[in-house]
Design a protein around this motif. Structure first.
Motif, short mmCIF file in Angstrom:
data_model
loop_
_atom_site.label_atom_id
_atom_site.label_comp_id
_atom_site.label_asym_id
_atom_site.label_seq_id
_atom_site.Cartn_x
_atom_site.Cartn_y
_atom_site.Cartn_z
N PHE A 128 -37.06 3.49 -142.93
CA PHE A 128 -37.78 4.77 -142.91
C PHE A 128 -39.21 4.51 -143.37
N MET A 178 -42.35 4.41 -141.70
CA MET A 178 -43.35 5.43 -141.31
C MET A 178 -43.01 6.77 -141.95
N GLY A 179 -41.73 7.08 -142.01
CA GLY A 179 -41.31 8.34 -142.61
C GLY A 179 -41.74 8.43 -144.06
N ARG A 212 -45.60 8.69 -144.40
CA ARG A 212 -46.04 10.05 -144.07
C ARG A 212 -45.71 11.01 -145.21
N ALA A 236 -36.66 8.22 -133.78
CA ALA A 236 -36.05 7.46 -134.89
C ALA A 236 -36.81 6.15 -135.11
N PHE A 237 -37.28 5.54 -134.01
CA PHE A 237 -38.02 4.28 -134.15
C PHE A 237 -39.40 4.51 -134.77
N PHE A 238 -39.97 5.68 -134.47
CA PHE A 238 -41.26 6.03 -135.09
C PHE A 238 -41.08 6.15 -136.60
N ASP A 239 -40.10 6.92 -137.02
CA ASP A 239 -39.89 7.12 -138.45
C ASP A 239 -39.52 5.83 -139.16
N ALA A 240 -38.82 4.95 -138.45
CA ALA A 240 -38.44 3.67 -139.05
C ALA A 240 -39.63 2.72 -139.13
N GLY A 241 -40.64 2.97 -138.34
CA GLY A 241 -41.80 2.08 -138.31
C GLY A 241 -41.64 0.96 -137.31
N PHE A 269 -42.33 -0.35 -133.68
CA PHE A 269 -43.21 -0.01 -132.57
C PHE A 269 -43.30 -1.14 -131.54
#
Lengths: 241, 372
Positions: free
Chosen positions: A63, A65-66, A69, B240-245, B247
């Motif tokens: 998590f 990026m989460g 943020r 989900a991949f965005f939040d996980a980082g 890319f």
């Protein structure tokens, strides 16, 4: 508004250094909230704009990026509440909590602005100000207050996008069409963020420089609230009276 | 209205559609508009009683991709819309008639159904030099648009062109192309942006207007909330991949194969309002991100002007005369500021050292204030 200037309470017969309470507790608190929040916001903002870390494995186990943020949003809220606290002080604080406002319609303010700028450029010492000098006040008004509110507005508008029709959307959503769509809000938010780097460099340099020149405890004043001065070495913030 | 047009149900009956099929039709229509099951009777009542809306569909400066999308609508199929629900009386691209006959029809509709017809605009109007850069039947499209809009009930602006301007008003906009809402200001306008808009969105908007005899709820930029209420990013199956980082970094890396987030490949999903991830394209087959391509933000204003599609935030700072990204400008300013304060400090020291050499020791207490 800070339109009156109370006479300095210098004890008769006082010699050497005097000590004056200039920054009330909420002002100092607001300063350090700003300092910490802006640092956190800038660093997390850099990651959000260009996420360099890349964890491997299943998305469910990470998590990154989460979390970044989340820190960004919490720091954003902190900055907002720091600003609200500072606004309260502007109206209800002591004379020095109120100073910093650019009184552009007063000749004395312009005179002090010019004098202060010339002193820095010509490496002249000048005199101690107890509140903000006109140049400092102007730079805080532009960099911190104006651009700070720009960042809060654009930031909250971007934040509101995750919850259409929600509180922040109703409060700040109008910014998005005003600037020409979400992309432009992102672009402005990212551009203005850099101005805080420029400001921080100037601000840190000047407080160290002035503190060195005047030996007035400028740096500790934002922790303790007190500034030192010498009798006869004061520049009255005349535009305030 | 000079003559009462038959209702949709009446037309369907004439075509031999039975009652049960009509029920199914109304139910799927309600679903595409995002209505509850309890609203189905209202949709049916409208289909049975409301006369079909006469529609004039104009084509200005555009590529016809909106029409191409529209005729591929699957729920409800475009044929149903075109032939049954609305009375598409003028569409110079789709209709069989040609030449003066066609223009006669437009004039007749405008006269017979004054204030009753719906004006659908595909493309926009170049305004420079009197609008000569888009002529239809010897008349500038600018004039046709103003003339036809004058007696319209409402205007549907199809696609990015009519809603925001699209490629023809991208910098430097040589023909002065302007979207519909910049030209017509006294009519209700609904923007249905996209390049093209999703076909089901187009038919859904028309179905809503027909069913409830009013425009659907619009957002701040005139788009129907039911289709443009949320960002692609917030409904994306790769979120989900965005939040996980996680890319995609290049087109053929491991992340691309695993279907990671396309954020760093310039995906405009976080800045784009549309229903691509939910409604999808070509009868729900897929959508750009679904096939590994970043969103280009085609339903957002000025999406052509926002730098390369495959780079994130690569556009210049939003200030005139500066062709550099925010990061380039910011780093340059930071370095210049650093150099400035260093120069100031250096000259301060040099001056003090100079005084010392000249035999005037600097007073350590510095009591008089001046650097002597």
């Amino acid at each position: 508004m800070a339109t009156t200037y109370r006479s300095l309470e210098i004890v008769p017969g006082e010699t050497g250094y005097g000590r004056k309470y200039v920054w009330q507790a909420p002002v100092r608190l607001a300063h350090w909230i700003n300092a910490l929040a802006v640092t956190a916001l800038f660093l997390t903002g850099l990651y959000i704009a260009n996420p360099a870390l890349a964890p491997n494995g299943e998305a469910a186990n990470h998590f990154v990026m989460g979390t970044v943020r989340e820190i960004h949003f919490v720091a954003g809220y902190a900055l907002l509440f720091g600003f609200l606290l500072r606004i309260y002080c502007f109206y209800f604080g002591n004379n020095y909590s109120r100073s910093g406002f650019p009184f552009v319609w007063r000749k004395e303010w312009w005179a002090d602005l010019r004098a202060q700028a010339m002193q820095y450029l010509r490496l002249e010492r000048g005199h101690v100000h107890l509140g903000h000098n006109a140049l400092a006040g102007l730079s805080y008004t532009f960099f911190v207050i104006f651009l700070g509110w720009c960042q809060i507005l654009t930031g909250m508008a971007l934040y509101s996008e995750t919850n259409p029709g929600g509180f922040w959307d109703r409060l700040t959503g109008w910014v998005i069409p005003l600037l020409g769509g979400s992309y432009m809000v992102h672009l402005w938010h990212h551009t203005i963020a850099w101005s805080f780097v420029v400001f921080t460099i100037i601000h840190l340099y000047i407080v160290f420089f002035d503190s060195h020149q005047f030996r007035n405890g400028l740096i500790t004043s934002i922790i303790s609230g007190y500034k030192f001065y010498q009798k006869g070495d004061l520049d009255h913030d005349r535009w305030l009276s | 209205m000079s003559e009462r047009l038959p209702s949709t149900y009446a037309v369907l009956e004439q075509h031999g559609v039975d009652r049960r099929t009509f029920f199914k039709y109304c139910t799927s229509l309600a679903a595409i508009m995002g209505l509850e099951a309890s609203m189905v009777p209202k949709v049916m009542a409208a289909m049975e009683t409301k006369p079909r809306i006469p529609v004039i569909w104009l084509h200005g400066l555009e590529c016809t991709c909106c029409s191409e999308s529209f005729i591929r609508s699957s729920h409800p199929i475009a044929q149903d819309i075109v032939l049954n629900m609305i009375s598409l009386d003028y569409d110079d691209t789709l209709q069989a008639a040609a030449g003066e006959q066609v223009e006669e029809i437009r004039k007749k509709i405008m006269k017979d159904y004054k204030g009753q017809y719906l004006l659908a605009v595909e493309g926009n109007a170049p305004t420079r030099d009197g609008g000569v850069y888009c002529m239809v039947a010897g008349q500038s499209f600018l004039d046709i648009l103003k003339e036809t809009a004058a007696d319209a009930k409402a205007i549907v602006a199809w696609g990015a062109c009519a809603s925001y301007g699209c490629v023809q008003n991208a910098r430097p906009n040589p023909t002065g192309a302007e979207p519909v809402h910049k030209i017509i200001t006294n009519k209700p306008i609904i923007n249905v942006p996209g390049c093209p808009p999703i076909s089901e969105v187009m038919t859904g908007v028309l179905a809503y207007i027909l069913t409830f005899d009013q425009l659907p709820e619009l957002d701040r930029t005139g788009r129907p909330k039911m289709f443009y209420g949320q960002r692609i990013h917030d409904k994306c199956y790769r979120r989900a991949f965005f939040d996980a980082g996680q890319f995609v970094e290049t087109w053929d890396d491991e992340g691309a194969r695993k279907g990671w987030c396309l954020y760093k490949m310039g995906c405009r999903g976080p800045m784009t309002y549309n229903s691509c991830p939910t409604v999808k394209w070509n009868a729900g087959t897929s959508f750009p991100i679904g096939s590994g391509h970043p969103c280009i933000g085609c339903s957002e204003p000025n999406f052509w002007d926002h730098g390369p599609f495959y780079e994130r935030m690569a556009d210049s700072v939003p200030l005139p005369g500066i062709e550099a990204t925010p990061d380039q400008v910011g780093k340059t300013l930071a370095v210049l500021t650093g150099a400035g304060v260093t120069a100031h400090l250096a000259s301060y020291w040099a001056r003090r050292a100079g005084k010392r050499v000249a035999g005037k020791p600097v007073d350590p207490e510095n009591t008089t204030g001046e650097v002597k």
